[in-house]
Design a protein around this motif. Sequence first.
Motif, PDB file in Angstrom:
ATOM      1  N   GLU A  20       0.802  -1.218   0.000  1.00  0.00           N
ATOM      2  CA  GLU A  20       0.000   0.000   0.000  1.00  0.00           C
ATOM      3  C   GLU A  20       0.838   1.271   0.000  1.00  0.00           C
ATOM      4  OE1 GLU A  20      -2.754  -0.079   3.204  1.00  0.00           O
ATOM      5  OE2 GLU A  20      -4.054  -1.601   2.299  1.00  0.00           O
ATOM      6  N   ASN A  21       2.026   1.231   0.613  1.00  0.00           N
ATOM      7  CA  ASN A  21       2.800   2.469   0.716  1.00  0.00           C
ATOM      8  C   ASN A  21       4.093   2.480  -0.091  1.00  0.00           C
ATOM      9  OD1 ASN A  21       4.794   1.072   2.191  1.00  0.00           O
ATOM     10  ND2 ASN A  21       3.940   1.676   4.159  1.00  0.00           N
ATOM     11  N   GLU A  22       4.391   1.384  -0.823  1.00  0.00           N
ATOM     12  CA  GLU A  22       5.670   1.330  -1.523  1.00  0.00           C
ATOM     13  C   GLU A  22       5.761   2.355  -2.664  1.00  0.00           C
ATOM     14  OE1 GLU A  22       6.271  -2.575  -3.024  1.00  0.00           O
ATOM     15  OE2 GLU A  22       4.432  -2.621  -4.224  1.00  0.00           O
ATOM     16  N   GLU A  23       4.624   2.717  -3.260  1.00  0.00           N
ATOM     17  CA  GLU A  23       4.681   3.689  -4.351  1.00  0.00           C
ATOM     18  C   GLU A  23       5.042   5.087  -3.866  1.00  0.00           C
ATOM     19  OE1 GLU A  23       1.171   3.683  -6.704  1.00  0.00           O
ATOM     20  OE2 GLU A  23       1.438   1.614  -7.414  1.00  0.00           O
ATOM     21  N   SER A  24       4.789   5.354  -2.588  1.00  0.00           N
ATOM     22  CA  SER A  24       5.103   6.679  -2.039  1.00  0.00           C
ATOM     23  C   SER A  24       6.451   6.708  -1.326  1.00  0.00           C
ATOM     24  CB  SER A  24       4.009   7.123  -1.055  1.00  0.00           C
ATOM     25  OG  SER A  24       3.950   6.257   0.072  1.00  0.00           O
ATOM     26  N   LEU A  25       7.242   5.642  -1.488  1.00  0.00           N
ATOM     27  CA  LEU A  25       8.529   5.570  -0.798  1.00  0.00           C
ATOM     28  C   LEU A  25       9.417   6.761  -1.149  1.00  0.00           C
ATOM     29  CD1 LEU A  25      10.401   3.929   1.055  1.00  0.00           C
ATOM     30  CD2 LEU A  25      11.255   2.748  -0.992  1.00  0.00           C
ATOM     31  N   GLY A  26       9.486   7.106  -2.430  1.00  0.00           N
ATOM     32  CA  GLY A  26      10.311   8.229  -2.855  1.00  0.00           C
ATOM     33  C   GLY A  26       9.829   9.560  -2.317  1.00  0.00           C
TER      34      GLY A  26
END
Length: 251
Positions: free
Chosen positions: A104-110
């Motif tokens: 759920e949150n890996e796309e917002s890691l950057g």
Amino acid sequence: SDDDDDAAAAARTDLRVGQPVECHVLSREQDARTVKVTLDTEKVRGAVAVESTATTYTLDGLVPGMLVNAVVTGCAYNGVHVTFLGGFEGTVDSVHLQEPLTAENEESLGERYPSKRKLRARIIHVNPELKTIGLSFKLNLVSWIERSLALAGLPGSVDMGQTFEGAAVLRTEPRKGVLFGCPGGVLGFAIATRLADADLDSSAVGKKFKAGSKHDVRIVGLSPMDGLVHVPAQPPLPARPSLRHAAGGGG
């Protein structure tokens, strides 16, 4: 003060010859052979290693437990890359971010860890041969909260052999393993070789352990520092209790 004297006296009664202690260096004599240290817990917890004209670090001088000022240099599939102490490079694994990396949150890691962001991090392992350094952003480690299962991210009730029905897949790394969210807020991790009785290729792992799918797992190991338990996901789960042996000194 009287309180300081009482604390110092109490500390002396707890010390034994040959006992290893954690201390913070306050000053160093000019001959570099004598240093003044303190055992004050708060000072030890908050001591940050910094580079100066009088102090430079080599890889051999880095030890687990050191608190450093880290700068994010980039993000990877399984964590964040950082630099610290004037040029050392290290990696913060996905489970050692401030919040574990999930589907759920890996796309917002950057976005959460942009390049040049500065954070406090604590060194958790150093491999001199491979020249790799692992660090953690986890609050309980960075703040050096008193070590216990509960404060390390594991409820005190978890135990070896305990089973969880309906543990939900939070994230899958086909070559590494699967992160589960178990009932009670417990995080579980199953390495790739413990996901099935037969070897699964990367595509099969992704299909069988999709994010959100649920599986029954059993605890086979505790990792308080990582804030998770180790669980195989090989069916069927053994129905027998787990056996443990605690070594103790003879009397």
